[in-house]
Scaffold this active site. Structure first.
Site, PDB file in Angstrom:
ATOM      1  N   CYS A  37       0.808  -1.224   0.000  1.00  0.00           N
ATOM      2  CA  CYS A  37       0.000   0.000   0.000  1.00  0.00           C
ATOM      3  C   CYS A  37       0.841   1.273   0.000  1.00  0.00           C
ATOM      4  CB  CYS A  37      -0.934   0.010   1.204  1.00  0.00           C
ATOM      5  SG  CYS A  37      -1.905  -1.480   1.335  1.00  0.00           S
TER       6      CYS A  37
ATOM      7  N   HIS B  62      -3.288   6.830   2.934  1.00  0.00           N
ATOM      8  CA  HIS B  62      -3.679   5.540   2.364  1.00  0.00           C
ATOM      9  C   HIS B  62      -5.084   5.219   2.851  1.00  0.00           C
ATOM     10  CE1 HIS B  62      -4.027   1.542   1.088  1.00  0.00           C
ATOM     11  NE2 HIS B  62      -3.890   0.998   2.293  1.00  0.00           N
TER      12      HIS B  62
ATOM     13  N   ASN C 116     -10.096  -0.250  -0.412  1.00  0.00           N
ATOM     14  CA  ASN C 116      -8.634  -0.240  -0.329  1.00  0.00           C
ATOM     15  C   ASN C 116      -8.059  -0.821  -1.625  1.00  0.00           C
ATOM     16  OD1 ASN C 116      -5.937  -0.722   0.225  1.00  0.00           O
ATOM     17  ND2 ASN C 116      -6.303  -1.728   2.194  1.00  0.00           N
TER      18      ASN C 116
END
Ligand code: UT7
Length: 325
Positions: free
Chosen positions: A113, A252, A282
């Protein structure tokens, strides 16, 4: 010394939308649980015949157009991804071929990520040192390909997409500071057990569903809040700035509760935080990338503003970056 700045942005989100109502029919979950625990309402899914490079190429084309550059002007292409089309060649090589970016060096990086923040930092080094003039940095993922659609702990969280930016030497603004880190001792909290050299694909790995992402979400949640808070403070200290100097924080997008817990610890008002998790879930490296792109496109930030990217992910890795637009 001149800095590397963002001169163009682009994104691509697959057309297919998977809503929480759709997921209610697939696993034992509810819209109420997903929204209240994560902030996610829907996510995008790539088509069966769409791979990560297809998403990356579309985002790249928009970023190049936005930057008024031709692919032939590129010296470097970096793709951050944990879902490459295949182990090799890299997604960056496939992008180079499709764009006909004949002058460009190209490689992928794996930092989950945080991949987009890592990739920005690497491209920044090449540009500031004068090795390269123009770099294309892409965060692209087809997480649906490694999602266990029978595991309610993970399948409600993830989505597919790509975001890209073109970096070049700029007269004003640019990347002021980047801070990257890793704690490999906690790697088991989020991993993809099979398909690599440790456990190559076999009937056994397939039967045991080891080609899907595994996550210990609750443990990660606590670490994420701590790490993202520390990373934001550290990068600002490095930059010689305070939170008052930051116009927008682009974190994020793993969970809106993580993001708001970080904001609270840092004492930052919610309107200074960019969120797009509601629409996309996500998307690993593509999350920070598309959030940056959409913050620019939506007019949430404009030339002259200062932004802070802040991310953490599997590794565990983390990274933060301060950029003057
Ligand atoms: O991108 C970087 C990596 N990602 C992350 O860092 C994600 C970090 N973690 C999280 O975002 C959160 O931990 C989750 C969203 C994954 C889970 O939220 P939570 O508040 O930490 O829930 P939990 O894991 O403590 O589970 C609470 C309950 C459990 O039931 P019991 O044991 O209390 O009866 C779970 O089985 O919620 C249950 N649960 C669900 N219920 C309905 C777990 N997933 C679901 C679901 N729908 N999809």
């Amino acid at each position: 010394m001149k800095k590397a700045g963002i001169i163009g942005v682009g994104e691509y989100l697959p057309k297919r939308i998977l809503t929480n109502a759709d997921l209610e029919k697939m696993v034992d979950t509810s819209n109420e649980w997903i929204v209240s625990r994560t902030g996610i309402k829907e996510r995008r899914l790539a088509a069966d015949n769409e791979a990560t490079s297809d998403l990356a190429i579309k985002a790249a084309r928009e970023a190049l157009e936005n930057a008024h550059l031709n692919p032939q002007d590129l010296d470097l292409i970096i793709v951050a991804t944990i879902t490459p089309d295949m182990a090799f060649p890299s997604v960056a090589s496939i992008v180079e071929n499709f764009l006909l970016a004949k002058k460009a060096a190209a490689f992928d990086i794996s930092a989950a990520c945080v991949g987009f923040v890592y990739a920005l930092s690497i491209a920044n080094q090449f540009i500031v040192r004068g090795t390269y003039k123009n770099a294309l940095v892409i965060g692209a993922e087809k997480l649906s390909a490694i999602t266990d659609w029978k595991d309610r702990n993970t399948c409600v969280l993830l989505g597919d997409g790509a975001g890209a930016c073109v970096l070049s030497k700029v007269e004003s603004g640019g990347i002021i500071s980047a801070y990257l880190g890793c704690d490999g001792s906690k790697g088991e909290l989020l991993n993809l057990p099979a398909g690599g050299s440790r456990k190559p694909a076999s009937h056994e790995t397939v039967d045991n569903r080891l080609h899907y992402l595994k996550m210990q979400g609750n443990e990660l949640f606590k670490i994420a809040v701590k790490i993202m808070t520390e990373a934001a403070r550290t990068v600002l200290r490095q930059a010689g700035l305070t939170f008052k100097d930051i116009d927008l924080i682009i974190p994020h997008q793993a969970n809106s509760r993580i993001i708001m817990a970080v904001a609270k610890r840092l004492g930052i008002p919610e309107d200074k935080i960019y969120l797009n998790i509601e629409k996309y879930g996500n998307m690993s490296s593509a999350s920070t990338a598309t959030a940056l792109v959409e913050a620019v496109k939506d007019g949430r930030v404009k030339k002259g503003d200062t932004i802070l990217l802040d991310a953490f992910g599997a590794g565990l890795v983390w990274g933060a970056c301060v950029i003057d637009l």
